[in-house]
Design an enzyme around this catalytic site. Structure first.
Site, PDB file in Angstrom:
ATOM      1  N   GLU A 147     -12.074  14.951   3.776  1.00 20.81           N
ATOM      2  CA  GLU A 147     -11.369  16.228   3.872  1.00 20.81           C
ATOM      3  C   GLU A 147     -11.504  16.873   5.249  1.00 20.81           C
ATOM      4  OE1 GLU A 147     -12.382  18.687   0.542  1.00 20.81           O
ATOM      5  OE2 GLU A 147     -11.515  17.267  -0.895  1.00 20.81           O
TER       6      GLU A 147
ATOM      7  N   GLU B 247     -10.208  11.347  -4.651  1.00 21.94           N
ATOM      8  CA  GLU B 247     -10.742  12.322  -5.600  1.00 21.94           C
ATOM      9  C   GLU B 247      -9.577  12.908  -6.382  1.00 21.94           C
ATOM     10  OE1 GLU B 247     -13.019  15.424  -3.773  1.00 21.94           O
ATOM     11  OE2 GLU B 247     -14.119  14.075  -2.445  1.00 21.94           O
TER      12      GLU B 247
END
Length: 581
Positions: A195, A314
């Protein structure tokens, strides 16, 4: 997962994204793809099982389906057990493999075990521990992915103000990881950064920084030789988001590297208002569904359709699935849909599991059997759902017929059951298209003496997948009573009377939003906790401490029956007083 600003054990992911930011998108692969036959030279041999890793990257990533995250563990700060999970053992992966998973993502945060100045040495003992965990997973015949995880917001995010030092540390980190793992089999994948985000940077700078990091990562790993020469390397979009311009940036970077063994990754945590139940978004409605379908289509069209495999590193919700923030049936509809859309768009899914949300870390058994059934079914097919999983009947007075809308999801309705007993068409229910109507007689019988709360559980059965449960509940209007507490929490005596709380609207006297989010009067439902067993509603500290002193607040509690209950509270210093409306 990025738990920025949290150094104690987090329940799940960070919750501070704005509503305008549609969280990142996912990528999932299908069991239907099959696994290409590899030559003996392609066999990644471990001390246990042999993993046949196809040379074709698309086939290799498809063979990783389904996947799971060892979340809040080696990525925890400062140590492996700091966020409440037990030490990982070989049994962890034995259990994971037994549950049908074919791969595991092992997030790793390096900086607590690394010198903060050049040469940025990683503690050899920590490297050894990470390698031990990786080798256990490989020995069970699992594909494994490791990465640079919470370092993303701990120091990499400062690239705009400390560019040269950040890049030097990033390069040194990957040089050490690449060297330590270059003799591992090709079943081990490496992901550049989790991220990625950059503070105080323009959009153009963010694009530049991420391209610089991804490119440097690829060069370092490839240059370390041995098994890293053709290892699958995973590159994220910015924030692992599915916005088109970020997908385009990632596609440009991948194309520029001329490396066939690259994999793209995105994450997906649903439409933000639904994922945390904020801004009056308690339902998995058309807007939330559109966010998923359009986002996944963008990932497919930009990457998968052009031959770039995509790993949904995810997926989940931004709140714990069993916290009550998202209603049970709405949550199940989301998990069914995300697995289907990912599979349909050719991506491999990795379930984010922070702390026993899905699998019990001690036993590696599923916490909730119905979630196990739904997700495992989603690896191969769809399951039907419905507009609701609750049918409410009044605790007194006449009971009338009620209709719910079925969502067959390409299947067909095969019957309505109570346990092992089928309900009778025409007598107990009628079906008109997708409109399922329970007759007044059936509901009267199912409700019995109409004790408040759950009276009966039904199953809507479809031609495939997991049956949809319908709960017949008797209810009366909820009642909240006066209470006094502190800014650390206010506990309100509540007679729920069989009803279920959906969300809460909070306003000051002038109608403006009261609570941490100034842009909506419907604050995140995580600010409240409805305890149906204890007959209490707790208003939490984050909400109370955000309130203005001596400014009356009106709370409108909204319930799934459609009932609303008004409540007033005032904070004065550290004291909070609540009164019924």
């Amino acid at each position: 997962m990025n738990d920025a600003q949290q150094t104690t054990r987090p329940r799940g992911r960070r919750l501070h994204r704005t509503a305008a930011l549609v969280v990142a998108l996912a990528t999932t692969g299908s069991l239907a793809y099959g696994t290409a036959v590899a030559t003996p030279a392609d066999q990644a041999r471990t001390r246990g099982r042999a993993v046949a890793v196809p040379q074709d990257p698309m086939a290799a990533v498809a063979a990783m389906q389904p996947s799971w995250n060892l979340g809040n563990t080696l990525d925890a700060i400062p140590d492996e057990t700091s966020w409440g999970n037990p030490l990982t053992t070989k049994a962890t992966f034995d259990g994971l493999r037994a549950q049908g998973f074919r791969s595991v993502r092992i997030p790793v945060t390096w900086y607590p075990h690394q010198s903060a100045t050049a040469p940025y040495t990683i503690d050899p003992a920590y490297l050894k521990r990470v390698k031990q965990v990786v080798d256990w997973a490989l020995a069970d015949g699992l594909y494994v992915e490791i990465n640079v995880h919470h370092d993303s917001w701990q120091w990499i995010a400062n690239m705009s103000t400390d560019h040269d030092n950040v890049l030097a540390r990033f390069n040194a980190t990957w040089q050490q990881i690449a060297t330590a793992f270059r003799d591992e089999p090709r079943a081990l994948l490496m992901e550049s950064i989790n991220e990625p985000q950059f503070n105080n940077a323009t959009d153009a700078q963010k694009t530049q920084y991420l391209r610089e990091l991804n490119t440097s990562f690829q060069r370092i790993v490839r240059g370390s030789g041995r098994g890293n020469k053709d290892r699958l390397l995973v590159l994220p979009s910015e924030e692992t988001n599915n916005a088109q311009h970020w997908l385009d940036d990632l596609s440009t970077t991948i194309n520029s590297l001329h490396d066939r063994n690259l994999v793209a990754t995105v994450h997906y945590y649903s439409w933000y208002p639904f994922s945390v139940n904020i801004a009056n978004g308690p339902s998995y409605d058309a807007t939330a569904q559109k966010d998923l379908t359009e986002g996944f289509r963008r990932v497919h069209d930009t990457l998968v359709a052009k031959g770039v495999p995509v790993y949904l590193g995810e997926y989940g919700l931004l709140t714990s699935p069993y916290s009550g923030v998202v209603e049970r049936g709405e949550m199940l509809k989301y998990f069914e849909h995300v697995n289907y859309e990912a599979r349909a768009n050719g991506m491999t899914t990795a379930l984010w599991d922070a702390a026993n949300d899905f699998l019990n870390r001690s036993t590696m058994q599923w916490q909730v059997p119905e979630m196990e059934a739904l997700i495992k079914s989603g690896w191969r097919t769809r399951s039907g759902t419905a507009s609701s999983d609750n049918v409410f009947v009044p605790s007194s007075g006449p009971i009338t017929a009620q209709t719910i809308t079925l969502n067959p999801n390409g299947l067909w309705f095969t019957g309505l059951w109570q346990g092992d007993v089928p309900l009778m068409p025409m007598r107990d229910y009628t079906l008109n298209g997708n409109q399922l109507t329970l007759t007044a007689g059936a509901l009267t019988r199912l409700a019995g003496n109409r004790a408040l709360g759950l009276n009966a559980t039904l199953q809507v059965r479809y031609s495939d997948g997991v049956p949809w449960k319908l709960f017949v509940r008797s209810y009366d209007r909820p009642v909240l009573s006066g209470a006094t507490g502190t800014a650390d929490g206010l506990t309100i005596p509540t007679r729920f009377n069989g009803d279920l709380m959906a969300n809460v609207e909070s306003t000051y006297a002038d109608g403006t939003a009261a609570g941490p989010a100034s842009w909506t009067t419907f604050q995140s439902f995580d600010n409240y906790r409805a305890d149906y067993g204890a007959n209490t509603t707790t208003v939490k500290a984050d909400f109370l401490k955000s309130l203005k002193d001596d400014a009356p607040v009106t709370l409108t509690f909204r319930f799934w029956t459609g009932a609303t209950v008004t409540y007033h509270l005032t904070k004065s210093g550290t004291t909070v007083t609540g009164t019924a409306g």
